[in-house]
Design an enzyme around this catalytic site. Structure first.
Site, PDB file in Angstrom:
ATOM      1  N   GLU A   1       4.599  -3.378  12.577  1.00 32.33           N
ATOM      2  CA  GLU A   1       3.454  -2.798  12.617  1.00 32.33           C
ATOM      3  C   GLU A   1       2.952  -2.913  11.310  1.00 32.33           C
ATOM      4  O   GLU A   1       2.877  -3.473  10.137  1.00 32.33           O
ATOM      5  CB  GLU A   1       3.982  -1.051  11.435  1.00 32.33           C
ATOM      6  CG  GLU A   1       5.275   0.081  11.935  1.00 32.33           C
ATOM      7  CD  GLU A   1       4.962   0.218  13.869  1.00 32.33           C
ATOM      8  OE1 GLU A   1       4.459   0.376  13.461  1.00 32.33           O
ATOM      9  OE2 GLU A   1       5.822   0.712  14.415  1.00 32.33           O
TER      10      GLU A   1
ATOM     11  N   CYS B   1      -2.844   2.513   7.183  1.00 29.98           N
ATOM     12  CA  CYS B   1      -2.295   1.533   8.513  1.00 29.98           C
ATOM     13  C   CYS B   1      -3.211   3.246   9.532  1.00 29.98           C
ATOM     14  O   CYS B   1      -3.520   2.782   9.849  1.00 29.98           O
ATOM     15  CB  CYS B   1      -1.483   1.013   8.419  1.00 29.98           C
ATOM     16  SG  CYS B   1      -0.519   2.020   8.346  1.00 29.98           S
TER      17      CYS B   1
ATOM     18  N   ASN C   1       0.761  -1.319  -0.085  1.00 31.33           N
ATOM     19  CA  ASN C   1      -0.323   0.000  -0.090  1.00 31.33           C
ATOM     20  C   ASN C   1       0.827   1.555  -0.049  1.00 31.33           C
ATOM     21  O   ASN C   1       0.376   2.052  -0.444  1.00 31.33           O
ATOM     22  CB  ASN C   1      -0.810   0.291   0.695  1.00 31.33           C
ATOM     23  CG  ASN C   1      -0.772  -0.004   2.697  1.00 31.33           C
ATOM     24  OD1 ASN C   1       0.339  -0.146   2.636  1.00 31.33           O
ATOM     25  ND2 ASN C   1      -0.916   0.566   4.030  1.00 31.33           N
TER      26      ASN C   1
ATOM     27  N   GLU D   1       9.313   3.397  14.597  1.00 32.67           N
ATOM     28  CA  GLU D   1       9.895   3.306  13.816  1.00 32.67           C
ATOM     29  C   GLU D   1       9.867   4.817  13.354  1.00 32.67           C
ATOM     30  O   GLU D   1       9.324   5.597  14.262  1.00 32.67           O
ATOM     31  CB  GLU D   1       9.214   3.106  12.298  1.00 32.67           C
ATOM     32  CG  GLU D   1       9.027   1.200  12.807  1.00 32.67           C
ATOM     33  CD  GLU D   1       8.810   0.439  11.131  1.00 32.67           C
ATOM     34  OE1 GLU D   1      10.013   0.241  10.193  1.00 32.67           O
ATOM     35  OE2 GLU D   1       7.818   0.644  10.496  1.00 32.67           O
TER      36      GLU D   1
HETATM   37  P1  NDP Z   1       0.577  -8.931   4.283  1.00 32.30           P
HETATM   38  O1  NDP Z   1       0.560  -9.092   6.110  1.00 32.30           O
HETATM   39  O2  NDP Z   1       0.003 -10.051   3.545  1.00 32.30           O
HETATM   40  O3  NDP Z   1       1.715  -8.458   3.675  1.00 32.30           O
HETATM   41  C1  NDP Z   1       3.455  -7.986   4.227  1.00 32.30           C
HETATM   42  C2  NDP Z   1       3.982  -8.305   3.732  1.00 32.30           C
HETATM   43  O4  NDP Z   1       4.741  -9.925   3.971  1.00 32.30           O
HETATM   44  C3  NDP Z   1       4.556  -8.465   2.254  1.00 32.30           C
HETATM   45  O5  NDP Z   1       5.451  -8.275   1.530  1.00 32.30           O
HETATM   46  C4  NDP Z   1       3.944 -10.217   1.716  1.00 32.30           C
HETATM   47  O6  NDP Z   1       4.366 -10.664   0.997  1.00 32.30           O
HETATM   48  C5  NDP Z   1       5.134 -10.387   3.741  1.00 32.30           C
HETATM   49  N1  NDP Z   1       4.590 -12.335   4.089  1.00 32.30           N
HETATM   50  C6  NDP Z   1       3.373 -12.297   3.542  1.00 32.30           C
HETATM   51  N2  NDP Z   1       3.599 -13.683   4.350  1.00 32.30           N
HETATM   52  C7  NDP Z   1       4.490 -13.755   4.674  1.00 32.30           C
HETATM   53  C8  NDP Z   1       5.322 -14.711   5.401  1.00 32.30           C
HETATM   54  N3  NDP Z   1       4.237 -16.175   5.777  1.00 32.30           N
HETATM   55  N4  NDP Z   1       6.848 -14.196   6.017  1.00 32.30           N
HETATM   56  C9  NDP Z   1       7.086 -13.562   5.394  1.00 32.30           C
HETATM   57  N5  NDP Z   1       6.633 -12.293   5.058  1.00 32.30           N
HETATM   58  C10 NDP Z   1       5.599 -13.054   4.278  1.00 32.30           C
HETATM   59  O7  NDP Z   1      -0.120  -7.586   4.608  1.00 32.30           O
HETATM   60  P2  NDP Z   1      -0.426  -6.549   3.263  1.00 32.30           P
HETATM   61  O8  NDP Z   1       0.641  -6.262   1.788  1.00 32.30           O
HETATM   62  O9  NDP Z   1      -2.141  -7.421   1.894  1.00 32.30           O
HETATM   63  O10 NDP Z   1      -0.421  -5.421   3.224  1.00 32.30           O
HETATM   64  C11 NDP Z   1      -1.976  -5.095   4.423  1.00 32.30           C
HETATM   65  C12 NDP Z   1      -1.673  -4.442   5.370  1.00 32.30           C
HETATM   66  O11 NDP Z   1      -0.563  -3.989   6.007  1.00 32.30           O
HETATM   67  C13 NDP Z   1      -3.014  -4.278   6.092  1.00 32.30           C
HETATM   68  O12 NDP Z   1      -3.620  -4.607   7.038  1.00 32.30           O
HETATM   69  C14 NDP Z   1      -2.502  -3.323   6.775  1.00 32.30           C
HETATM   70  O13 NDP Z   1      -3.038  -2.538   8.129  1.00 32.30           O
HETATM   71  C15 NDP Z   1      -0.837  -3.423   6.600  1.00 32.30           C
HETATM   72  N6  NDP Z   1      -0.130  -2.120   7.316  1.00 32.30           N
HETATM   73  C16 NDP Z   1       0.286  -2.191   8.197  1.00 32.30           C
HETATM   74  C17 NDP Z   1       1.214  -0.211   8.523  1.00 32.30           C
HETATM   75  C18 NDP Z   1       1.949   0.354   9.101  1.00 32.30           C
HETATM   76  O14 NDP Z   1       2.102   0.923   9.462  1.00 32.30           O
HETATM   77  N7  NDP Z   1       0.729  -0.121  10.448  1.00 32.30           N
HETATM   78  C19 NDP Z   1       1.243   0.720   6.703  1.00 32.30           C
HETATM   79  C20 NDP Z   1       0.564  -0.554   6.044  1.00 32.30           C
HETATM   80  C21 NDP Z   1       0.303  -1.366   6.038  1.00 32.30           C
HETATM   81  P3  NDP Z   1       3.497 -11.432  -0.940  1.00 32.30           P
HETATM   82  O15 NDP Z   1       2.346  -9.686  -0.505  1.00 32.30           O
HETATM   83  O16 NDP Z   1       4.267 -10.753  -1.974  1.00 32.30           O
HETATM   84  O17 NDP Z   1       3.245 -11.928  -0.341  1.00 32.30           O
END
Ligand code: NDP
Length: 483
Positions: free
Chosen positions: A248, A282, A150, A460
């Protein structure tokens, strides 16, 4: 032949064993690119190279390291238009937001470039006579950066910049949905005067490359931004190796609108907070807690504002809200609309798939009215262009509602009362709190993070990032006697 964008491993651009296509969510006929997926062997190669390079990098003179970060940041700022266009094309946020994100990402690098010259330790006298103590911070080692789609450039940059500034090596696993922005940033970093292997781009799915990375004992620290379930799994994998983690995750941010609020300001903050970035932030305002005296007037303008929003292609002039990032995300969003209705919430507008001239994942911004804080739509993160209004009788009830959540990233209040604003600022249980400002939108030189299920580990950004990216060493020195 298709031009495959490669991983950057141990100082070289390398194809993987597989590749994925990346398409523009505003127009599915537009292929953004084809991207290599890193293999398990390549990941190991990157980890070994990182360990070697880190020692060399930590030994660079301060100004040499500073020049590297400054050059990265300046190039990103100078190319914000071009790289912002690429970002908006692959992620779907309106162009102004894409350009703003790239510029901000550049600012993280220039900010931490300056921090390189501000790393000053502490010293003390020992309780033993003739002994001095020197307390200094050293790099953690190899940092795994795992970022979401995002904010594909900014989130990664606020991790990569401090990791490098404090002397670490980096392996970056970006979200597989936004590899083009990751590749573009890597091209800029790869041009710099850095040891081979100091910075590695390992593209691939989270389940595969991500999981392998977080389980590796060769990783010294993991900085992750993403969802709660994935974060929980990463923490469990990390503890097996005692790897340090910073996470986060999700949120359920509330904006409290008091009877004494400036009505137009409150509406504009709610609309921007709820639908900026198509609600995929987020820090999005997903709960709007409104006091009963202003409720009806506020709701009328909020719903009208949502109906008036121009949804469209991210790169078209005048677009206020772009598409949702993917088919899966859109399907999930529409199922949240059904959940809300089945719980008794009134969908006042939006919440439907939109047909547009280009085939894409378009959805109209939706507002739920007459909701209660115990509904699922107010408990769980939707990450969608949907927001819920919760009516309350008093300021105390508003504060209690804001705090009644498992999350705790951001919260905001709209009021003209200094006393209420002050009380709210002190008693809202979130890591970030805003007064007469949106719940989304933060600076780069101060800490960012939340409470509860929103965050885990040190903060962070700003100098607070130092806690995560360094380890403290205490040295005792017997001064001796001058001859
Ligand atoms: P995900 O948790 O699905 O993915 C985040 C990252 O983790 C991606 O690079 C993903 O890879 C990777 N990932 C997925 N599974 C694994 C695993 N088993 N081991 C290691 N890495 C893994 O989140 P989204 O990308 O769908 O993002 C949306 C989410 O992120 C929302 O819930 C949102 O709230 C949160 N978010 C939080 C923020 C904050 O600062 N608090 C800021 C932005 C978003 P891939 O997608 O390539 O499979």
């Amino acid at each position: 032949m298709t031009d495959i964008r490669k991983n950057y491993i141990a100082g070289g651009w390398i194809t993987g064993t597989a590749e994925v296509e990346n398409r523009n969510p505003s127009d599915l006929s537009d292929l953004v690119g084809t991207f290599a997926q890193a293999s398990a062997d390549q990941l190991d190669q990157a980890l070994d190279a990182a360990a070697r390079a880190q020692t060399e990098w930590a030994g660079y003179a301060l100004e040499r390291k500073q020049a590297v970060l400054m050059a990265i940041g300046n190039e990103m700022k100078a190319r914000a238009e071009e790289l912002g266009t690429l970002l908006s094309r692959e992620e779907g946020k309106p162009l102004a937001e894409g350009k703003g994100e790239v510029f901000r990402a550049g600012q993280f690098f220039t900010y931490y470039a300056h921090e390189i010259l501000r790393q000053i330790g502490e010293n003390a006298d020992s309780v033993r006579a003739g002994v001095e103590i020197d307390v200094r911070r050293e790099p953690v080692g190899t940092v795994a950066v795992i970022s979401p789609w995002n904010f594909p450039t900014a989130t990664a940059s606020w991790k990569i910049a401090p990791a490098l500034a404090y002397g670490n090596a980096v392996l970056w696993k970006p979200a597989n949905m936004t590899p083009a922005s990751a590749h573009a940033l890597t091209e800029i970093i790869a041009k710099q005067d850095i040891p081979e292997g100091l910075f590695n781009l390992v593209m691939g799915s989270g389940r595969d490359v991500g999981q392998r990375l977080v389980e590796s004992p060769k990783v010294d620290a993991i900085s992750f931004t993403g969802s709660v379930p994935v974060g929980r799994g990463i923490a469990q994998a990390a503890i097996g190796n005692f790897t340090r983690v910073q996470m986060e995750m999700g949120s359920k941010n509330a904006l409290a609108v008091m009877d004494d609020a400036d009505l137009d300001l409150a509406v504009s903050l709610a609309l921007g907070g709820a639908f900026g970035g198509t609600g995929q932030k987020c820090t999005a305002s997903s709960r709007i807690v409104v006091q009963e005296g202003i409720h009806d007037a506020f709701v009328k303008k909020l719903v009208q504002g949502a109906k008036d929003m121009k949804v469209g292609h991210a790169l078209e002039a005048g677009t206020q809200m772009g598409p949702v990032v993917s088919e899966d995300q859109l399907r999930e969003n529409l199922s949240w609309v059904d959940t809300g209705k089945s719980e008794g919430a009134e969908l006042a507008c939006g919440g439907t798939r939109l047909e547009m001239p280009h085939e894409g994942y378009y959805m109209s911004p939706g507002v739920f009215l007459n909701t209660t804080n115990d509904m699922k739509i107010n408990r769980e993160e939707m990450f969608a262009p949907l927001t819920s209004v919760i009516k309350v009788g008093s300021y105390d009830e508003a504060l209690a509602t804001v705090n009644d959540t498992n999350f705790g990233l951001t919260s905001g209040i709209v009021t003209t009362s200094l006393a209420r604003a002050t009380h709210f600022r002190r008693n809202a249980r979130t890591g970030v709190v805003t007064v007469n400002l949106p719940t989304a939108g933060t600076d780069y030189h101060v800490p960012f993070g939340g409470r509860g299920d929103s965050s885990y580990g040190p903060r962070e950004q700003g100098i607070h990032a130092r806690e995560f990216y360094t380890v403290v060493k205490t040295a005792y020195i017997a001064a001796g006697t001058p001859a």
